[in-house]
Design an enzyme around this catalytic site. Structure first.
Site, short mmCIF file in Angstrom:
data_model
loop_
_atom_site.label_atom_id
_atom_site.label_comp_id
_atom_site.label_asym_id
_atom_site.label_seq_id
_atom_site.Cartn_x
_atom_site.Cartn_y
_atom_site.Cartn_z
N HIS A 195 1.34 -9.25 5.52
CA HIS A 195 0.45 -9.02 4.37
C HIS A 195 -0.83 -9.85 4.36
O HIS A 195 -1.87 -9.33 3.97
CB HIS A 195 1.18 -9.21 3.02
CG HIS A 195 0.28 -9.05 1.82
ND1 HIS A 195 -0.27 -7.84 1.47
CD2 HIS A 195 -0.18 -9.95 0.90
CE1 HIS A 195 -1.00 -7.99 0.37
NE2 HIS A 195 -0.98 -9.26 0.02
N HIS A 216 0.80 -1.23 0.00
CA HIS A 216 0.00 0.00 0.00
C HIS A 216 0.84 1.28 0.00
O HIS A 216 0.31 2.36 0.29
CB HIS A 216 -0.99 -0.01 1.17
CG HIS A 216 -2.06 -1.04 1.02
ND1 HIS A 216 -3.04 -0.94 0.07
CD2 HIS A 216 -2.27 -2.21 1.66
CE1 HIS A 216 -3.83 -2.01 0.14
NE2 HIS A 216 -3.38 -2.80 1.10
FE LIG Z 1 -1.33 -5.43 5.32
FE LIG Z 2 -0.11 -5.83 2.26
#
Ligand SMILES: [Fe+2]
Ligand SMILES: [Fe+2]
Length: 261
Positions: free
Chosen positions: A180, A68
């Site tokens: 993640h 991100h």
């Molecule tokens: Fe994340």
């Molecule tokens: Fe991620």
């Protein structure tokens, strides 16, 4: 030494839970050094300066990122200014710090951030170098700077890619931890007595959600098969992470334990 690593802080409730728990956790568990992944702290997508400051103030020594990194456009020129804020080392089209060394208790602690190449989405896949090649350069760089301990945040989707990285770096780094997927895995171990490893440390974010996404939105996407705009859940958050204990004579890890609060 004792290292606390906290998984992806997600949204408003994730940041609030971190602020509430982290100072106590550091004190109660006698933590010497703390790493927090902050890539989802700004309403689920990215991080802004205000989240950086709140996470730092809670007790993080280093903040790592992930896929991100592009979302908060204003951050493109900011990442490089914060020495303890890391972006993945194999990202090629964004300026930022890939590793850092911080001294603590007479030891040099190196932290590296890296992103996977499997199932990470088009933008990432187009703009990265091979993580398995990049990590060797990164490890060399921090070792040349005298790192006694090296921690790698490997931000990746595929379980196998993360496990492979753990084996690839055994004996070269202190700890490879995955981030993640936002779901903590029960495979923490110390490989060959040399490298602490876990596939994913989990998230610090809303439990009653779909990895941080509001569950109603996720169901619209999956069940109805229609586009529904991302909305970060604001349900009550848990805190996920690991504590790694090292032997300061050998600099090897001796214990890895999961935190799930
Ligand atoms: Fe994340
Ligand atoms: Fe991620």
């Amino acid at each position: 030494m004792k290292f606390l690593v906290v998984g992806d802080v997600v949204g408003k409730t994730g940041v609030e839970r971190l602020e509430k728990e982290l100072p106590n956790l550091i004190k109660e568990k006698n933590i010497d050094f703390c790493i927090v992944n902050g890539e989802n702290s700004a309403n689920g997508k990215g991080l802004r300066i205000k989240e950086y400051e709140r996470i730092k103030k809670s007790g993080a020594d280093v903040i790592t990122m992930g896929n991100h990194i592009y979302y908060r456009k204003e951050m493109a020129t900011e990442y490089i200014k914060y020495r303890d804020l890391l972006i993945p080392a194999n990202i090629t089209n964004l300026n930022g710090n890939h590793n850092v060394i911080i001294e603590r208790n007479g030891k040099k602690i190196g932290v590296i951030n890296l992103i996977g190449k499997v199932e990470m989405g088009d933008i990432i896949e187009k703009n990265i170098t091979d993580p398995f090649k990049t990590i060797i350069e990164q490890v060399k760089e921090v070792k040349n700077k005298g790192a006694d301990y090296i921690f790698l945040d490997f931000h990746a989707e595929a379980t196998a890619e993360k496990i492979a990285m753990g084996h690839y770096l055994t004996g070269m780094v202190t700890c490879v931890f995955g981030t993640h997927t936002h779901v903590q895995t029960a495979d923490e171990k110390i490989i060959d007595y040399k490298t602490a490893y876990i596939t994913d440390i989990g998230m610090t974010g809303p439990t009653d959600s779909v990895i941080g996404l509001k569950k109603e939105v996720a169901l619209k996407r999956f069940v109805e098969g229609v586009y529904a705009k991302y909305e970060c859940s604001e349900n009550k958050a848990w805190l996920n992470g690991i504590i790694v204990t090292t032997d300061d004579n050998t600099n090897n890890p001796i214990k890895i334990e999961r935190i799930n609060m």
